[in-house]
Scaffold this motif. Structure first.
Motif, mmCIF file in Angstrom:
data_model
loop_
_atom_site.group_PDB
_atom_site.id
_atom_site.type_symbol
_atom_site.label_atom_id
_atom_site.label_comp_id
_atom_site.label_asym_id
_atom_site.label_seq_id
_atom_site.Cartn_x
_atom_site.Cartn_y
_atom_site.Cartn_z
ATOM 1 N N TYR A 241 20.558 -25.755 22.737
ATOM 2 C CA TYR A 241 20.721 -25.155 24.007
ATOM 3 C C TYR A 241 20.764 -23.591 23.883
ATOM 4 C CZ TYR A 241 22.316 -29.689 25.493
ATOM 5 O OH TYR A 241 22.410 -31.163 25.971
ATOM 6 N N PHE A 242 20.050 -23.009 24.431
ATOM 7 C CA PHE A 242 20.240 -21.463 24.268
ATOM 8 C C PHE A 242 19.848 -21.175 25.725
ATOM 9 C CE2 PHE A 242 15.441 -21.813 24.643
ATOM 10 C CZ PHE A 242 14.953 -20.508 25.291
ATOM 11 N N ARG A 243 20.591 -20.119 26.186
ATOM 12 C CA ARG A 243 20.535 -19.365 27.631
ATOM 13 C C ARG A 243 19.875 -17.910 27.374
ATOM 14 N NH1 ARG A 243 25.259 -19.958 31.209
ATOM 15 N NH2 ARG A 243 23.884 -21.665 32.248
ATOM 16 N N PRO A 244 18.640 -17.924 27.961
ATOM 17 C CA PRO A 244 18.008 -16.640 27.859
ATOM 18 C C PRO A 244 18.564 -15.385 28.483
ATOM 19 C CG PRO A 244 16.631 -17.941 28.940
ATOM 20 C CD PRO A 244 17.779 -18.946 28.490
ATOM 21 N N PRO A 245 18.907 -14.293 28.008
ATOM 22 C CA PRO A 245 19.574 -13.369 28.747
ATOM 23 C C PRO A 245 18.906 -12.859 29.932
ATOM 24 C CG PRO A 245 19.790 -12.782 26.375
ATOM 25 C CD PRO A 245 18.854 -13.986 26.471
ATOM 26 N N LEU B 83 29.763 -24.567 22.423
ATOM 27 C CA LEU B 83 29.167 -23.370 22.471
ATOM 28 C C LEU B 83 27.645 -23.682 22.470
ATOM 29 C CD1 LEU B 83 31.412 -22.050 19.381
ATOM 30 C CD2 LEU B 83 31.711 -21.662 21.832
ATOM 31 N N GLY B 84 27.095 -22.725 22.869
ATOM 32 C CA GLY B 84 25.469 -22.677 23.050
ATOM 33 C C GLY B 84 25.131 -21.129 22.786
ATOM 34 N N LEU C 219 39.842 -25.920 20.178
ATOM 35 C CA LEU C 219 39.007 -26.640 21.382
ATOM 36 C C LEU C 219 37.536 -26.999 21.021
ATOM 37 C CD1 LEU C 219 40.343 -23.836 24.038
ATOM 38 C CD2 LEU C 219 41.300 -26.040 23.739
ATOM 39 N N VAL C 220 36.807 -26.069 20.415
ATOM 40 C CA VAL C 220 35.721 -26.557 20.124
ATOM 41 C C VAL C 220 35.486 -27.570 19.211
ATOM 42 C CG1 VAL C 220 33.557 -25.578 18.771
ATOM 43 C CG2 VAL C 220 34.793 -24.010 19.929
ATOM 44 N N THR C 221 36.557 -27.732 18.122
ATOM 45 C CA THR C 221 36.437 -28.884 17.309
ATOM 46 C C THR C 221 36.901 -30.260 18.098
ATOM 47 O OG1 THR C 221 37.330 -27.610 15.450
ATOM 48 C CG2 THR C 221 37.554 -29.987 15.186
ATOM 49 N N LEU D 153 34.653 -26.601 29.265
ATOM 50 C CA LEU D 153 33.770 -25.226 29.422
ATOM 51 C C LEU D 153 32.598 -25.365 28.200
ATOM 52 C CD1 LEU D 153 36.681 -22.762 29.831
ATOM 53 C CD2 LEU D 153 35.097 -23.589 31.758
ATOM 54 N N THR D 154 31.498 -24.913 28.554
ATOM 55 C CA THR D 154 30.274 -24.194 27.659
ATOM 56 C C THR D 154 30.415 -22.955 27.708
ATOM 57 O OG1 THR D 154 29.343 -26.450 28.170
ATOM 58 C CG2 THR D 154 28.030 -24.658 26.873
ATOM 59 N N PHE D 155 30.464 -22.084 26.528
ATOM 60 C CA PHE D 155 30.494 -20.726 26.271
ATOM 61 C C PHE D 155 29.035 -20.642 25.649
ATOM 62 C CE2 PHE D 155 35.293 -20.936 25.991
ATOM 63 C CZ PHE D 155 35.538 -20.129 27.179
ATOM 64 N N PHE D 156 28.270 -19.616 26.219
ATOM 65 C CA PHE D 156 27.198 -18.950 25.880
ATOM 66 C C PHE D 156 27.116 -17.777 25.145
ATOM 67 C CE2 PHE D 156 25.231 -22.605 28.140
ATOM 68 C CZ PHE D 156 24.221 -22.904 27.376
#
Length: 210
Positions: free
Chosen positions: A118-122, A78-79, A70-72, A49-52
């Motif tokens: 990586y960024f996800r604009p709201p 994470l984004g 999980l991140v490690t 998974l990729t969490f923003f």
């Protein structure tokens, strides 16, 4: 495992053609219970998974100990989704930088990783000015989607699964949200759908070289 591709310039809405699976991305984190459920789901199933993340949401601090392994390991990426989810098109250039930088520091300090580029604009709201300001903060890749579970609001598990049946297709980036309880009930059925369709799950770092 895939042969990783160079990161393309500009906004990304999908994975390279032929990718035998999806990038399942999850935004926000308004519900601590849903963030916890996603973390336990990932640990139990191996789903990537990729969490923003919005760092202002307490869930990302409350469940950091659960998520950190999980991140490690790289199973969860994470984004940056900004600190507290404003429409970036309504902010000044400095306001955009401040939102991304504050959230960047939270992710680094809490999880020990660098979420760039990586960024996800709201709300998906961005334009050339937003992208230029974000790039100055080190976030040069707006990451959008091609398919949604439509669970930013409070819908049923059955509805979420219906959207997954439409959008869980090869090379799609699918957006979900960790906001409302219907998502929790849908997770086992979403996993079964992936298995039925023989779709792998990939983080962005599985697919692209930063």
């Amino acid at each position: 495992m895939l042969e990783r591709r160079p990161l393309p310039a500009g906004t990304i809405t999908g994975l390279p053609a032929g990718t035998p699976g999806i990038a399942w991305t999850v935004d926000d984190g308004a519900s601590s219970e849903v963030v916890e459920a996603y973390a336990r789901f990932a640990a139990e199933t191996g789903t990537r998974l990729t969490f923003f993340v919005n760092g202002s949401r307490p869930a990302w601090t409350e469940h950091a100990d659960l998520l950190r392994p999980l991140v490690t390991s790289g199973q969860v990426q994470l984004g940056n989704h900004t600190w507290d989810h404003p429409a970036l098109t309504k902010l000044s250039d400095q306001g955009i930088v401040d939102q991304l930088t504050r959230n960047h520091d939270f992710i680094r300090d809490t999880y020990g990783v660098d979420a760039k580029p990586y960024f996800r604009p709201p709300f998906g709201y961005h334009d050339a000015r937003v992208d230029a300001a974000a790039a100055r903060a080190g976030y040069s890749t707006p990451l959008l989607w091609y398919g949604s579970l439509a669970d930013s609001g409070d819908i049923t598990s059955d509805q979420i699964v219906g959207f997954a049946e439409q959008w869980f297709q090869p090379a799609h980036i699918v957006i979900g949200h960790a906001n409302f309880p219907g998502t929790i009930g849908a997770l086992p059925r979403l996993h079964a759908l992936l298995q039925e369709r023989q779709l792998a799950t990939f983080t962005l770092d599985d697919v692209f070289r930063r």
